[in-house]
Design a protein around this motif. Sequence first.
Motif, PDB file in Angstrom:
ATOM      1  N   LEU A 177       0.828  -1.203   0.000  1.00 42.99           N
ATOM      2  CA  LEU A 177       0.000   0.000   0.000  1.00 42.99           C
ATOM      3  C   LEU A 177       0.867   1.260   0.000  1.00 42.99           C
ATOM      4  N   ILE A 178       1.947   1.224   0.745  1.00 42.41           N
ATOM      5  CA  ILE A 178       2.864   2.374   0.758  1.00 42.41           C
ATOM      6  C   ILE A 178       3.391   2.633  -0.651  1.00 42.41           C
ATOM      7  N   GLN A 179       3.762   1.559  -1.334  1.00 44.17           N
ATOM      8  CA  GLN A 179       4.256   1.709  -2.703  1.00 44.17           C
ATOM      9  C   GLN A 179       3.179   2.273  -3.627  1.00 44.17           C
ATOM     10  N   THR A 180       1.928   1.928  -3.356  1.00 41.66           N
ATOM     11  CA  THR A 180       0.828   2.328  -4.232  1.00 41.66           C
ATOM     12  C   THR A 180       0.377   3.764  -3.965  1.00 41.66           C
ATOM     13  N   LEU A 181       0.907   4.396  -2.944  1.00 42.17           N
ATOM     14  CA  LEU A 181       0.593   5.804  -2.709  1.00 42.17           C
ATOM     15  C   LEU A 181       1.015   6.679  -3.889  1.00 42.17           C
ATOM     16  N   GLY A 182       1.917   6.177  -4.701  1.00 39.53           N
ATOM     17  CA  GLY A 182       2.366   6.931  -5.869  1.00 39.53           C
ATOM     18  C   GLY A 182       1.630   6.561  -7.138  1.00 39.53           C
ATOM     19  N   ASP A 183       0.507   5.841  -7.023  1.00 35.15           N
ATOM     20  CA  ASP A 183      -0.246   5.419  -8.204  1.00 35.15           C
ATOM     21  C   ASP A 183      -0.667   6.628  -9.040  1.00 35.15           C
ATOM     22  N   ALA A 184      -0.712   6.432 -10.348  1.00 37.11           N
ATOM     23  CA  ALA A 184      -1.079   7.531 -11.250  1.00 37.11           C
ATOM     24  C   ALA A 184      -2.539   7.944 -11.099  1.00 37.11           C
ATOM     25  N   SER A 185      -3.383   7.057 -10.580  1.00 37.87           N
ATOM     26  CA  SER A 185      -4.812   7.341 -10.439  1.00 37.87           C
ATOM     27  C   SER A 185      -5.126   7.912  -9.063  1.00 37.87           C
ATOM     28  N   GLU A 186      -5.782   9.067  -9.048  1.00 40.04           N
ATOM     29  CA  GLU A 186      -6.159   9.639  -7.754  1.00 40.04           C
ATOM     30  C   GLU A 186      -7.211   8.778  -7.056  1.00 40.04           C
ATOM     31  N   LEU A 187      -8.020   8.041  -7.836  1.00 38.78           N
ATOM     32  CA  LEU A 187      -9.020   7.165  -7.229  1.00 38.78           C
ATOM     33  C   LEU A 187      -8.358   6.016  -6.483  1.00 38.78           C
ATOM     34  N   VAL A 188      -7.290   5.489  -7.047  1.00 43.11           N
ATOM     35  CA  VAL A 188      -6.527   4.441  -6.357  1.00 43.11           C
ATOM     36  C   VAL A 188      -5.875   5.021  -5.112  1.00 43.11           C
ATOM     37  N   ARG A 189      -5.260   6.194  -5.246  1.00 38.54           N
ATOM     38  CA  ARG A 189      -4.569   6.793  -4.098  1.00 38.54           C
ATOM     39  C   ARG A 189      -5.540   7.096  -2.955  1.00 38.54           C
ATOM     40  N   ARG A 190      -6.755   7.522  -3.286  1.00 32.85           N
ATOM     41  CA  ARG A 190      -7.761   7.777  -2.244  1.00 32.85           C
ATOM     42  C   ARG A 190      -8.035   6.519  -1.441  1.00 32.85           C
ATOM     43  N   ASN A 191      -8.230   5.399  -2.146  1.00 34.19           N
ATOM     44  CA  ASN A 191      -8.518   4.144  -1.452  1.00 34.19           C
ATOM     45  C   ASN A 191      -7.316   3.636  -0.669  1.00 34.19           C
ATOM     46  N   VAL A 192      -6.117   3.891  -1.179  1.00 32.18           N
ATOM     47  CA  VAL A 192      -4.906   3.472  -0.481  1.00 32.18           C
ATOM     48  C   VAL A 192      -4.745   4.233   0.831  1.00 32.18           C
ATOM     49  N   THR A 193      -4.938   5.548   0.793  1.00 33.80           N
ATOM     50  CA  THR A 193      -4.819   6.325   2.030  1.00 33.80           C
ATOM     51  C   THR A 193      -5.887   5.901   3.035  1.00 33.80           C
ATOM     52  N   GLU A 194      -7.090   5.603   2.538  1.00 30.18           N
ATOM     53  CA  GLU A 194      -8.145   5.127   3.430  1.00 30.18           C
ATOM     54  C   GLU A 194      -7.767   3.786   4.043  1.00 30.18           C
TER      55      GLU A 194
END
Length: 199
Positions: free
Chosen positions: A151-168
Amino acid sequence: NWSSGKGPSPKKAASPSANGGVSQWIKALGDAEASIRLKAADALGLMAESAQDAIPALRGALGDASEPVGLNAAYALGAIGARAVPAFMDALMDASESVRLHVSYGLCAVSTPAVPMLVEALGDASEPVRRYAAYALALMGQSAQDAVPALIQTLGDASELVRRNVTEALGTMGQSAQDAVPALTETLLRDKDGQVRFD
């Protein structure tokens, strides 16, 4: 999920053992009446691991035209447990948004056994797959703590929708995600998306 008292509660089904077992309920999943399909999904969920022969039929029912049937099919697969995870991961790639949402709820019911495949899904080329994988992990909370590094690695995902779910997801894990604090702090300071930053 319905079996633990969380989420929508389906109608109470008749006893599967008194009504022909798994094969009857698999057949009933194809009935023209939504109420019968709902009862079948509910009954198979109550049978839990004993209903593993119904996995393909329940996978198909995730996309049922009736929302309650699709949702109960997801919870039934979740009650079956780890053996249903491959079917869930296949459904995570479905074109239907509602099917992917049902998958997230069902995987939450599976809990920890589903985490390795969800971690793998965080690196999928498909944005919806990554997004709903992160959402499922968010629903699991601390039981998905092994996913924290991914999940930490995915904080840099290009999609803001993915990043929102990752932070949650990281937020629901509490102390289990303490290694993510530096990365989350950086995200809160620099991410361009206000929802990612919780503005």
